[in-house]
Design a protein around this motif. Sequence first.
Motif, PDB file in Angstrom:
ATOM      1  N   UNK A 106       0.863  -1.194   0.000  1.00  0.00           N
ATOM      2  CA  UNK A 106       0.000   0.000   0.000  1.00  0.00           C
ATOM      3  C   UNK A 106       0.895   1.237   0.000  1.00  0.00           C
ATOM      4  N   UNK A 107       0.708   2.063  -0.991  1.00  0.00           N
ATOM      5  CA  UNK A 107       1.547   3.240  -1.133  1.00  0.00           C
ATOM      6  C   UNK A 107       1.022   4.385  -0.266  1.00  0.00           C
ATOM      7  N   UNK A 108       1.923   5.275   0.088  1.00  0.00           N
ATOM      8  CA  UNK A 108       1.615   6.339   1.029  1.00  0.00           C
ATOM      9  C   UNK A 108       0.496   7.242   0.542  1.00  0.00           C
ATOM     10  N   UNK A 109       0.435   7.487  -0.752  1.00  0.00           N
ATOM     11  CA  UNK A 109      -0.535   8.437  -1.293  1.00  0.00           C
ATOM     12  C   UNK A 109      -1.886   7.803  -1.617  1.00  0.00           C
ATOM     13  N   UNK A 110      -2.013   6.491  -1.404  1.00  0.00           N
ATOM     14  CA  UNK A 110      -3.292   5.857  -1.702  1.00  0.00           C
ATOM     15  C   UNK A 110      -4.343   6.221  -0.655  1.00  0.00           C
ATOM     16  N   UNK A 111      -5.602   6.051  -1.050  1.00  0.00           N
ATOM     17  CA  UNK A 111      -6.730   6.380  -0.177  1.00  0.00           C
ATOM     18  C   UNK A 111      -7.802   5.316  -0.371  1.00  0.00           C
ATOM     19  N   UNK A 112      -8.940   5.477   0.306  1.00  0.00           N
ATOM     20  CA  UNK A 112      -9.956   4.420   0.257  1.00  0.00           C
ATOM     21  C   UNK A 112     -10.459   4.154  -1.154  1.00  0.00           C
ATOM     22  N   UNK A 113     -10.458   5.198  -1.972  1.00  0.00           N
ATOM     23  CA  UNK A 113     -10.877   4.994  -3.353  1.00  0.00           C
ATOM     24  C   UNK A 113      -9.930   4.112  -4.138  1.00  0.00           C
ATOM     25  N   UNK A 114      -8.693   3.995  -3.666  1.00  0.00           N
ATOM     26  CA  UNK A 114      -7.708   3.176  -4.355  1.00  0.00           C
ATOM     27  C   UNK A 114      -8.008   1.689  -4.215  1.00  0.00           C
TER      28      UNK A 114
END
Length: 491
Positions: free
Chosen positions: A231-239
């Motif tokens: 999981x990358x730092x800039x990801x969010x729930x939409x990812x």
Amino acid sequence: MIHRVLPSNRAWPLHDAAATRAIEEAAQRALPPHTLMARAGLAVARLALAVAPHARHAWVVAGGGNNGGDGLVAARHLAAAGRPVTVSLFGDVDRLPADARQAHEAAVAAGVPFSTEMPAHTDLVIDGLLGLGVRHPLRDETARTIERINATGLDVLSIDLPSGLPADTGAAPGQPVVRARHTLSLLSLKPGLFTADGRDQTGELWFDDLGVTVDRPPDALLSGPPRLADRRHAQHKGSFGDLIVIGGAAGMGGAATLAARAALAAGAGRVFVARLGVDGRTMDELRPESMLREAAELVQPDRLRHSTVVCGCGGGRAIARWLPAVLADAMKLVLDADALNAIAASAALRALLTNRADRGLPTVLTPHPLEAARLAGSTAADVQADRLAVAGRLARALACTVLLKGSGTVIASPGATPLVNPTGNARLGSAGSGDVLAGWLGGLWSAQRDWTGVEAASAAAWLHGRAAESGDQRLPLPASDLIGFLAAALR
């Protein structure tokens, strides 16, 4: 070299009986006479010394084929190591295959004792009765010998396969099968060791390729642990995608709740529950992240086309109403329980299911044997008699991935090598564990955006089984507790 197979952290190729015989014949042509049997018998003797170092007496039960020859070679090595050993040969010496006849002559020359009776003070039985050469129904004498071995209650080391166990299916209904404490599979690993009755009869499984390199494709694969994307730092729930659970008819709301909780634990970005029965709740108090909605709000084309859908958990008869829309529009679809039963009873729904593949929409079915039987128009006994074959036929007929639950869960998909899952145990035999698996599969598939249905099904089955291997194996595992173990397995 001898390898311990389970628990496994890698994938293993599996070869059926016909393939194994071809591998053996090719190796025999390439090697000097009697080499393979010499290697096999030595491997058996070495493993016997390792697993039963203090055995007072070993009883080698040798059949009239090459499996018996392996046992004869092992007996000679044990005697040479100073270990008391006695051979009971159940076969005509004059009709032994060439390799086994040579092994018999060498054992006699070495002074290995032969007897029709089990010797006193026996601690270890070496089962060289049938191996790959099993034929059903068994001859009466063979069946009685297997029952006699089992009646001893002693530790048994089986050569290649527990005698009586079919290499391809692991199913021997109504036939006696040796209950081994250890099994040493030779040249190849066979599918029957891992599914149907195989795991219960095999005991601890070991493998020796006898120094033979196999260059033919496997008939199946024993699946390994999944590789999850970081999981990358800039990801969010939409990812990690939206997931919709459709189920929970009147009196069965817990099934949908379990599936939704598992989907959240697996990493889905947002989880919605389309309730088919009204229970008065507006949220799941244990997992308030899960969003409860009326089915009509969620079963809409725009939502379905951008969501992973888990359909059928506790759906009852009410699920049939929503299936046409779900089959038409769900971006990724996991079908379980009552959704499968509805499709089995409806040619129209079946046609909608098979049409999904033509439109590039992936589907995973998660039947237990009875649900698979309904889909196949057969019986649960027929399914269990050849789990790999039935899963493959269903996958081709329905144009989707099939995850056939049970001991040695099978994952089959059109055009792909079938997979057999090595993890899990009877602790998964609890109400709701299938709902957890369906939700878990959907959650992984939602979060791992690039996975195929086969990858999601294989990963879900592997982690689901590994979770059940946590904790005290003698205790039951309620499905709601399983979710916590799943999260630990994922970590």
